[in-house]
Enzyme design. Sequence first.
Site, PDB file in Angstrom:
ATOM      1  N   LYS A  38     -25.340 -20.526  15.363  1.00 34.38           N
ATOM      2  CA  LYS A  38     -25.162 -21.922  14.932  1.00 34.38           C
ATOM      3  C   LYS A  38     -23.686 -22.302  15.008  1.00 34.38           C
ATOM      4  CE  LYS A  38     -23.051 -20.777  10.890  1.00 34.38           C
ATOM      5  NZ  LYS A  38     -21.638 -21.091  10.587  1.00 34.38           N
ATOM      6  N   PRO A  89     -21.216 -12.547  18.664  1.00 34.92           N
ATOM      7  CA  PRO A  89     -20.192 -11.712  18.035  1.00 34.92           C
ATOM      8  C   PRO A  89     -20.180 -11.870  16.509  1.00 34.92           C
ATOM      9  CG  PRO A  89     -19.186 -13.484  19.319  1.00 34.92           C
ATOM     10  CD  PRO A  89     -20.662 -13.602  19.513  1.00 34.92           C
ATOM     11  N   GLY A 127     -22.917 -17.264  12.595  1.00 35.67           N
ATOM     12  CA  GLY A 127     -24.154 -16.998  11.853  1.00 35.67           C
ATOM     13  C   GLY A 127     -25.094 -16.042  12.566  1.00 35.67           C
ATOM     14  N   GLY A 128     -24.563 -15.138  13.374  1.00 41.68           N
ATOM     15  CA  GLY A 128     -25.419 -14.230  14.139  1.00 41.68           C
ATOM     16  C   GLY A 128     -26.203 -13.283  13.241  1.00 41.68           C
ATOM     17  N   GLY A 129     -25.521 -12.636  12.302  1.00 43.56           N
ATOM     18  CA  GLY A 129     -26.202 -11.708  11.393  1.00 43.56           C
ATOM     19  C   GLY A 129     -27.244 -12.446  10.562  1.00 43.56           C
ATOM     20  N   SER A 130     -26.924 -13.679  10.179  1.00 42.16           N
ATOM     21  CA  SER A 130     -27.861 -14.488   9.387  1.00 42.16           C
ATOM     22  C   SER A 130     -29.095 -14.840  10.203  1.00 42.16           C
ATOM     23  CB  SER A 130     -27.182 -15.783   8.937  1.00 42.16           C
ATOM     24  OG  SER A 130     -26.068 -15.488   8.139  1.00 42.16           O
ATOM     25  N   ASP A 176     -26.184 -19.007   5.575  1.00 42.82           N
ATOM     26  CA  ASP A 176     -26.635 -19.508   6.875  1.00 42.82           C
ATOM     27  C   ASP A 176     -28.063 -19.092   7.202  1.00 42.82           C
ATOM     28  OD1 ASP A 176     -24.058 -20.513   7.203  1.00 42.82           O
ATOM     29  OD2 ASP A 176     -23.361 -18.681   8.191  1.00 42.82           O
TER      30      ASP A 176
END
Length: 299
Positions: free
Chosen positions: A13, A98, A104-107, A140
């Site tokens: 996002k 990354p 918000g990749g991990g989210s 997120d």
Amino acid sequence: MNEGSASGHAAAKVNLRLRVFGRERDGYHSLETLFLRTSLCDEVRVEPGPPGVSLELHGDVDGVPGGPENLCWKAALGFAAAAGIPPAATVHLKKRIPPGAGLGGGSADAATVLRLLNRLHGDPVEDAELLKLAGDLGSDVPFALTGAAAALAWGRGQRLLAVPAPPARPGLLLVPEAPVSTVEAYGWLDEDRSAGRTLPDVEALRWRPEDLADWERLAELAHNDFEPPVLRRRPEIAAWKDRLEGTGPQLARLTGSGSALFAVFRDAGARDAAAGSLHDPAAAEGARLYPVEIPAPAD
Ligand code: C5P
């Protein structure tokens, strides 16, 4: 896809607008934001069993935790507790987004794990409960769980209103080499405010529905309260923002607490020219560039 497994995408996002208010009693800041989903995605596959949780990482795994501190792991444990079953899940995660970049990749990964596990088990956890679980995992995660292309969010990010998506535009994500710690960035913001260096922007957000269809207006509304405290302490990110703005986008902003910047262009030609001019300095300084669509269509 294996028998009995489920897979899905987890989208990065950006925050077109992000305002941060005071720290609440639970230690979190309340905020107001407009999330836009992008076309940069991780891939998640979930298999039931063996007992416990295991996580297999593939792709760009630099800086991504591989154990219980990964949000996917926490999501799998949270799901099991909510469903009233013992945890038994293997999560295969192919990373492209990354970490430590405000994308918000991990989210998104965690939200996808919640959604897939619920589907695999026949939807034992109701939507409202799943959303609460998502909110407990991080600010997120609820947006990612909705799968919406665009949403306004308040509180800790768990009070959400999906809104009509602006027309998709070619965009660029620029991720400087060194990540920013979200916890540290909130600390910098509080420090600057208590030192009187910056004041929260208290002007109310006044949207007219038609603003969401108009990138000229969205460019005026684009704002991120993290920019002053983060760019002041991380001059290389400030320099990247100047360079990105120099390529003539409609807007360029920090996303979340950084380190990533995003820019939106009028057309693919303008985006590709910008990417071309930034390619060599990015390669020299270890920054990464991702051409994307902003927003990407909803799930
Ligand atoms: O939501 P996320 O897990 O990314 O948050 C990481 C940390 O950032 C939190 O533990 C908290 O210290 C800070 N934070 C905050 N207010 C928010 C979101 C995060 O103070 N709304």
